[in-house]
Design a protein around this motif. Structure first.
Motif, PDB file in Angstrom:
ATOM      1  N   UNK A   1      52.061  51.383  34.162  1.00  0.00           N
ATOM      2  CA  UNK A   1      52.561  50.159  34.031  1.00  0.00           C
ATOM      3  C   UNK A   1      52.158  49.220  33.145  1.00  0.00           C
ATOM      4  N   UNK A   2      52.878  48.679  32.275  1.00  0.00           N
ATOM      5  CA  UNK A   2      52.128  47.665  31.476  1.00  0.00           C
ATOM      6  C   UNK A   2      52.276  46.200  32.300  1.00  0.00           C
ATOM      7  N   UNK A   3      51.135  45.926  32.588  1.00  0.00           N
ATOM      8  CA  UNK A   3      50.792  44.477  33.584  1.00  0.00           C
ATOM      9  C   UNK A   3      49.402  44.384  33.242  1.00  0.00           C
ATOM     10  N   UNK A   4      49.276  42.937  33.021  1.00  0.00           N
ATOM     11  CA  UNK A   4      47.946  42.633  32.820  1.00  0.00           C
ATOM     12  C   UNK A   4      47.272  42.514  34.147  1.00  0.00           C
ATOM     13  N   UNK A   5      46.027  42.966  34.152  1.00  0.00           N
ATOM     14  CA  UNK A   5      44.884  42.885  35.453  1.00  0.00           C
ATOM     15  C   UNK A   5      43.904  41.844  34.799  1.00  0.00           C
ATOM     16  N   UNK A   6      43.842  40.950  35.931  1.00  0.00           N
ATOM     17  CA  UNK A   6      42.767  39.751  35.710  1.00  0.00           C
ATOM     18  C   UNK A   6      42.291  39.615  36.827  1.00  0.00           C
ATOM     19  N   UNK A   7      41.198  38.791  36.479  1.00  0.00           N
ATOM     20  CA  UNK A   7      40.314  38.283  37.799  1.00  0.00           C
ATOM     21  C   UNK A   7      41.208  37.408  38.643  1.00  0.00           C
ATOM     22  N   UNK A   8      40.825  37.381  40.071  1.00  0.00           N
ATOM     23  CA  UNK A   8      41.253  36.431  40.990  1.00  0.00           C
ATOM     24  C   UNK A   8      40.954  35.050  40.629  1.00  0.00           C
ATOM     25  N   UNK A   9      41.877  34.220  40.842  1.00  0.00           N
ATOM     26  CA  UNK A   9      41.761  32.726  40.709  1.00  0.00           C
ATOM     27  C   UNK A   9      42.227  32.019  42.017  1.00  0.00           C
ATOM     28  N   UNK A  10      41.546  31.036  42.424  1.00  0.00           N
ATOM     29  CA  UNK A  10      41.968  30.328  43.654  1.00  0.00           C
ATOM     30  C   UNK A  10      43.261  30.067  43.913  1.00  0.00           C
ATOM     31  N   UNK A  11      44.049  29.796  42.700  1.00  0.00           N
ATOM     32  CA  UNK A  11      45.444  29.589  42.830  1.00  0.00           C
ATOM     33  C   UNK A  11      46.243  30.882  43.464  1.00  0.00           C
ATOM     34  N   UNK A  12      45.479  31.935  43.186  1.00  0.00           N
ATOM     35  CA  UNK A  12      46.348  33.308  43.639  1.00  0.00           C
ATOM     36  C   UNK A  12      46.326  33.530  45.150  1.00  0.00           C
ATOM     37  N   UNK A  13      45.313  32.793  45.882  1.00  0.00           N
ATOM     38  CA  UNK A  13      45.335  32.917  47.142  1.00  0.00           C
ATOM     39  C   UNK A  13      46.531  33.364  48.213  1.00  0.00           C
ATOM     40  N   UNK A  43      33.079  40.371  45.692  1.00  0.00           N
ATOM     41  CA  UNK A  43      32.459  40.586  44.259  1.00  0.00           C
ATOM     42  C   UNK A  43      33.220  40.563  43.216  1.00  0.00           C
ATOM     43  N   UNK A  44      34.291  41.661  43.316  1.00  0.00           N
ATOM     44  CA  UNK A  44      35.145  41.523  42.297  1.00  0.00           C
ATOM     45  C   UNK A  44      36.545  41.534  42.798  1.00  0.00           C
ATOM     46  N   UNK A  45      37.427  40.605  42.467  1.00  0.00           N
ATOM     47  CA  UNK A  45      38.765  40.612  42.979  1.00  0.00           C
ATOM     48  C   UNK A  45      39.680  40.509  41.758  1.00  0.00           C
ATOM     49  N   UNK A  46      40.523  41.613  41.746  1.00  0.00           N
ATOM     50  CA  UNK A  46      41.623  41.776  40.471  1.00  0.00           C
ATOM     51  C   UNK A  46      42.909  41.348  41.066  1.00  0.00           C
ATOM     52  N   UNK A  47      43.906  41.069  40.302  1.00  0.00           N
ATOM     53  CA  UNK A  47      45.086  40.794  40.748  1.00  0.00           C
ATOM     54  C   UNK A  47      45.921  41.264  39.149  1.00  0.00           C
ATOM     55  N   UNK A  48      47.190  41.600  39.705  1.00  0.00           N
ATOM     56  CA  UNK A  48      48.246  42.018  38.755  1.00  0.00           C
ATOM     57  C   UNK A  48      49.490  41.229  39.068  1.00  0.00           C
ATOM     58  N   UNK A  49      50.054  40.405  37.991  1.00  0.00           N
ATOM     59  CA  UNK A  49      51.292  39.605  38.128  1.00  0.00           C
ATOM     60  C   UNK A  49      50.810  37.879  38.335  1.00  0.00           C
ATOM     61  N   UNK A  50      51.891  37.248  38.534  1.00  0.00           N
ATOM     62  CA  UNK A  50      51.688  35.741  38.372  1.00  0.00           C
ATOM     63  C   UNK A  50      51.767  35.216  39.790  1.00  0.00           C
ATOM     64  N   UNK A  51      51.055  34.064  40.046  1.00  0.00           N
ATOM     65  CA  UNK A  51      51.097  33.304  41.173  1.00  0.00           C
ATOM     66  C   UNK A  51      52.349  33.485  42.071  1.00  0.00           C
ATOM     67  N   UNK A  52      53.726  33.277  41.387  1.00  0.00           N
ATOM     68  CA  UNK A  52      54.759  33.419  41.985  1.00  0.00           C
ATOM     69  C   UNK A  52      55.386  34.901  42.079  1.00  0.00           C
TER      70      UNK A  52
END
Length: 164
Positions: A1-13, A43-52
């Protein structure tokens, strides 16, 4: 799946909470993640997708062990994104980041048929004392150095709330 994996941001909560509530039968995992963050054990929190449109999330939290170890979980992938390798990409990315940060092992309490493909091993975890000991507790070694082969391990204190 071509989706960016990025670090968690507080806006993702909020989006992560929604994802976890949809992926698991109750609020326990969502509450767990929030407690781990609040306690400073994330320690490490990763997300894929957008806040919405959060498609996946992975948390690695601090563990007590006779070496530098993290606990993997929860891992969640949105229903519409399942079966495309996103969960695997999150696990591999998390393990790679943990290795790069000098962590020596990951533990997971999960389905062996799923986690074996990443190198997690039930036998490797069997020598450690844990309330979760058994056929679903697995370990992935991230270092070349020999690790102690005994001793107690414990997930972050927030996991105790899942037991009650």
């Amino acid at each position: 799946m071509a989706m960016e994996i990025r670090d968690f941001d507080a806006n993702d909560a909020g989006a992560i909470r929604t994802l976890l509530r949809a992926a698991f039968p109750g609020p326990q995992e969502a509450d767990l993640v929030e407690a781990i963050r609040r306690d400073g054990d994330a320690v490490i929190e990763l997300v894929a997708g957008k806040v919405d449109a959060m498609a996946g999330a992975l948390l690695l939290s601090r563990m007590r062990a006779p070496f530098r170890a993290l606990g993997l979980g929860p891992l969640a992938v949105a229903e519409g994104a399942r079966g495309r390798g996103l969960g695997a990409a999150l696990v591999r990315s998390g393990a790679g980041r943990a290795r790069a940060q000098g962590w020596e092992a990951l533990f997971v309490l999960g389905e062996p048929d799923y986690y074996r493909r990443f190198g997690f091993d039930v036998a490797a975890a069997a020598c450690y004392e844990s309330p979760y000991a058994g056929p679903y507790l697995m370990m992935l070694t991230l270092t070349e150095r020999a690790l102690p082969k005994s001793g107690p391990i414990a997930y972050a204190p927030a996991f105790a709330a899942l037991e009650s």
